[in-house]
Design a protein around this motif. Structure first.
Motif, PDB file in Angstrom:
ATOM      1  N   PHE A   1       0.822  -1.214   0.000  1.00  0.00           N
ATOM      2  CA  PHE A   1       0.000   0.000   0.000  1.00  0.00           C
ATOM      3  C   PHE A   1       0.855   1.263   0.000  1.00  0.00           C
ATOM      4  CE2 PHE A   1      -3.759  -2.466   1.481  1.00  0.00           C
ATOM      5  CZ  PHE A   1      -4.621  -2.029   0.488  1.00  0.00           C
ATOM      6  N   LEU A   2       1.955   1.252   0.719  1.00  0.00           N
ATOM      7  CA  LEU A   2       2.819   2.427   0.730  1.00  0.00           C
ATOM      8  C   LEU A   2       3.494   2.635  -0.619  1.00  0.00           C
ATOM      9  CD1 LEU A   2       4.358   2.168   4.282  1.00  0.00           C
ATOM     10  CD2 LEU A   2       2.656   3.787   3.467  1.00  0.00           C
ATOM     11  N   LEU A   3       3.875   1.550  -1.283  1.00  0.00           N
ATOM     12  CA  LEU A   3       4.433   1.682  -2.634  1.00  0.00           C
ATOM     13  C   LEU A   3       3.383   2.220  -3.603  1.00  0.00           C
ATOM     14  CD1 LEU A   3       6.650  -1.517  -2.977  1.00  0.00           C
ATOM     15  CD2 LEU A   3       7.408   0.845  -2.838  1.00  0.00           C
ATOM     16  N   ALA A   4       2.131   1.769  -3.462  1.00  0.00           N
ATOM     17  CA  ALA A   4       1.061   2.270  -4.330  1.00  0.00           C
ATOM     18  C   ALA A   4       0.811   3.754  -4.084  1.00  0.00           C
ATOM     19  CB  ALA A   4      -0.218   1.468  -4.096  1.00  0.00           C
ATOM     20  N   ALA A   5       0.851   4.178  -2.830  1.00  0.00           N
ATOM     21  CA  ALA A   5       0.672   5.603  -2.528  1.00  0.00           C
ATOM     22  C   ALA A   5       1.826   6.420  -3.109  1.00  0.00           C
ATOM     23  CB  ALA A   5       0.578   5.808  -1.016  1.00  0.00           C
ATOM     24  N   GLY A   6       3.049   5.926  -2.984  1.00  0.00           N
ATOM     25  CA  GLY A   6       4.198   6.631  -3.535  1.00  0.00           C
ATOM     26  C   GLY A   6       4.155   6.722  -5.050  1.00  0.00           C
ATOM     27  N   VAL A   7       3.727   5.637  -5.692  1.00  0.00           N
ATOM     28  CA  VAL A   7       3.626   5.644  -7.154  1.00  0.00           C
ATOM     29  C   VAL A   7       2.565   6.631  -7.610  1.00  0.00           C
ATOM     30  CG1 VAL A   7       2.883   4.240  -9.123  1.00  0.00           C
ATOM     31  CG2 VAL A   7       4.538   3.337  -7.505  1.00  0.00           C
TER      32      VAL A   7
ATOM     33  N   ILE B   1      -0.807  21.770  -6.115  1.00  0.00           N
ATOM     34  CA  ILE B   1      -2.260  21.949  -6.134  1.00  0.00           C
ATOM     35  C   ILE B   1      -2.959  21.160  -5.029  1.00  0.00           C
ATOM     36  CG2 ILE B   1      -2.390  22.546  -8.567  1.00  0.00           C
ATOM     37  CD1 ILE B   1      -3.154  19.708  -9.183  1.00  0.00           C
ATOM     38  N   GLY B   2      -2.211  20.696  -4.041  1.00  0.00           N
ATOM     39  CA  GLY B   2      -2.823  20.151  -2.838  1.00  0.00           C
ATOM     40  C   GLY B   2      -3.016  18.653  -2.776  1.00  0.00           C
ATOM     41  N   ILE B   3      -2.354  17.888  -3.622  1.00  0.00           N
ATOM     42  CA  ILE B   3      -2.554  16.443  -3.607  1.00  0.00           C
ATOM     43  C   ILE B   3      -1.911  15.815  -2.376  1.00  0.00           C
ATOM     44  CG2 ILE B   3      -2.067  14.296  -4.841  1.00  0.00           C
ATOM     45  CD1 ILE B   3      -2.414  15.873  -7.419  1.00  0.00           C
ATOM     46  N   THR B   4      -0.721  16.249  -1.997  1.00  0.00           N
ATOM     47  CA  THR B   4      -0.098  15.685  -0.794  1.00  0.00           C
ATOM     48  C   THR B   4      -0.850  16.106   0.457  1.00  0.00           C
ATOM     49  OG1 THR B   4       1.461  17.531  -0.792  1.00  0.00           O
ATOM     50  CG2 THR B   4       2.211  15.471  -1.749  1.00  0.00           C
ATOM     51  N   SER B   5      -1.431  17.296   0.425  1.00  0.00           N
ATOM     52  CA  SER B   5      -2.263  17.711   1.551  1.00  0.00           C
ATOM     53  C   SER B   5      -3.509  16.842   1.653  1.00  0.00           C
ATOM     54  CB  SER B   5      -2.676  19.175   1.398  1.00  0.00           C
ATOM     55  OG  SER B   5      -1.549  20.000   1.345  1.00  0.00           O
TER      56      SER B   5
ATOM     57  N   PHE C   1      -4.167  -1.722   8.777  1.00  0.00           N
ATOM     58  CA  PHE C   1      -3.744  -1.759   7.371  1.00  0.00           C
ATOM     59  C   PHE C   1      -4.496  -0.749   6.527  1.00  0.00           C
ATOM     60  CE2 PHE C   1      -2.926  -6.242   8.684  1.00  0.00           C
ATOM     61  CZ  PHE C   1      -1.556  -6.097   8.730  1.00  0.00           C
ATOM     62  N   ALA C   2      -5.577  -0.198   7.037  1.00  0.00           N
ATOM     63  CA  ALA C   2      -6.371   0.763   6.277  1.00  0.00           C
ATOM     64  C   ALA C   2      -5.741   2.148   6.258  1.00  0.00           C
ATOM     65  CB  ALA C   2      -7.781   0.842   6.853  1.00  0.00           C
ATOM     66  N   TYR C   3      -4.755   2.388   7.090  1.00  0.00           N
ATOM     67  CA  TYR C   3      -4.116   3.709   7.164  1.00  0.00           C
ATOM     68  C   TYR C   3      -3.555   4.147   5.813  1.00  0.00           C
ATOM     69  CZ  TYR C   3      -0.938   7.339   8.815  1.00  0.00           C
ATOM     70  OH  TYR C   3      -0.266   8.505   8.991  1.00  0.00           O
ATOM     71  N   PRO C   4      -2.690   3.347   5.161  1.00  0.00           N
ATOM     72  CA  PRO C   4      -2.208   3.780   3.842  1.00  0.00           C
ATOM     73  C   PRO C   4      -3.315   3.795   2.799  1.00  0.00           C
ATOM     74  CG  PRO C   4      -0.891   1.946   4.670  1.00  0.00           C
ATOM     75  CD  PRO C   4      -2.016   2.149   5.612  1.00  0.00           C
ATOM     76  N   PHE C   5      -4.318   2.942   2.956  1.00  0.00           N
ATOM     77  CA  PHE C   5      -5.433   2.915   2.001  1.00  0.00           C
ATOM     78  C   PHE C   5      -6.207   4.232   2.052  1.00  0.00           C
ATOM     79  CE2 PHE C   5      -9.850   1.862   0.928  1.00  0.00           C
ATOM     80  CZ  PHE C   5      -9.658   1.412  -0.355  1.00  0.00           C
TER      81      PHE C   5
ATOM     82  N   CYS D   1      -4.975   7.118   2.918  1.00  0.00           N
ATOM     83  CA  CYS D   1      -4.100   8.118   2.290  1.00  0.00           C
ATOM     84  C   CYS D   1      -4.178   8.028   0.773  1.00  0.00           C
ATOM     85  CB  CYS D   1      -2.663   7.913   2.740  1.00  0.00           C
ATOM     86  SG  CYS D   1      -2.385   8.190   4.473  1.00  0.00           S
ATOM     87  N   LEU D   2      -4.150   6.812   0.250  1.00  0.00           N
ATOM     88  CA  LEU D   2      -4.210   6.606  -1.194  1.00  0.00           C
ATOM     89  C   LEU D   2      -5.545   7.069  -1.761  1.00  0.00           C
ATOM     90  CD1 LEU D   2      -2.863   5.373  -3.711  1.00  0.00           C
ATOM     91  CD2 LEU D   2      -3.933   3.213  -3.082  1.00  0.00           C
ATOM     92  N   ARG D   3      -6.640   6.714  -1.104  1.00  0.00           N
ATOM     93  CA  ARG D   3      -7.965   7.113  -1.591  1.00  0.00           C
ATOM     94  C   ARG D   3      -8.117   8.626  -1.580  1.00  0.00           C
ATOM     95  NH1 ARG D   3      -9.688   4.707  -5.027  1.00  0.00           N
ATOM     96  NH2 ARG D   3      -7.664   3.837  -5.071  1.00  0.00           N
ATOM     97  N   ARG D   4      -7.684   9.268  -0.516  1.00  0.00           N
ATOM     98  CA  ARG D   4      -7.818  10.719  -0.418  1.00  0.00           C
ATOM     99  C   ARG D   4      -6.916  11.417  -1.438  1.00  0.00           C
ATOM    100  NH1 ARG D   4     -11.399  14.592   1.038  1.00  0.00           N
ATOM    101  NH2 ARG D   4     -10.211  16.451   1.443  1.00  0.00           N
ATOM    102  N   CYS D   5      -5.753  10.867  -1.679  1.00  0.00           N
ATOM    103  CA  CYS D   5      -4.840  11.409  -2.691  1.00  0.00           C
ATOM    104  C   CYS D   5      -5.480  11.321  -4.072  1.00  0.00           C
ATOM    105  CB  CYS D   5      -3.533  10.645  -2.641  1.00  0.00           C
ATOM    106  SG  CYS D   5      -2.376  11.078  -3.933  1.00  0.00           S
TER     107      CYS D   5
END
Length: 128
Positions: free
Chosen positions: A44-50, A73-77, A101-105, A107-111
């Motif tokens: 999940f962290l690799l998916a968020a980084g990608v 434009i605020g994506i990392t925020s 395990f939902a923590y990175p998920f 982050c990814l969804r909000r990103c």
């Protein structure tokens, strides 16, 4: 050139294995920890980084600014907001166990939400 990529790839795989095992030789413990805890978080962290790096590339291409990044434009925020939302929900609902395990998920969804919101706003306004 091919040898450099092979060397870099093997080094990356070695670092991933080192990260998953963390110098432990207790194979019974590792057989539980790696597939149940460390590997899902790593994926999940690799998916968020990608997704953050791809969004940065798209932003640099669209704005024609080599210094623009995903925070322009605020994506990392948005990813940070997803983390905060998860922490507030998990504290309020007393979540534990597999919910960690939902923590990175989150982050990814909000990103992704922030990226598509910005994309559709730009399309609607016909940004150039």
């Amino acid at each position: 050139m091919k040898k450099k990529f092979l060397l870099l790839g093997s080094l990356l795989i070695g670092l991933i294995i080192l990260n998953l095992t963390q110098f432990s030789t207790n194979w019974e413990m590792l057989s539980i920890l790696v597939p149940n805890f460390r590997l899902p978080r790593l994926i999940f962290l690799l998916a968020a980084g990608v997704s953050l790096s791809i969004s940065g590339l798209i932003i640099q291409t669209v704005t024609e600014n080599p210094l623009a990044d995903s925070s322009t434009i605020g994506i990392t925020s948005g990813a940070s907001a997803g983390a905060v939302i998860f922490l507030l929900l998990s504290n309020h609902l007393h979540l534990s166990g597999n919910w960690n395990f939902a923590y990175p998920f989150f982050c990814l969804r909000r990103c992704n939400f922030e990226f598509y919101t910005d994309l559709f706003t730009c399309i609607k306004k016909e940004c150039k």
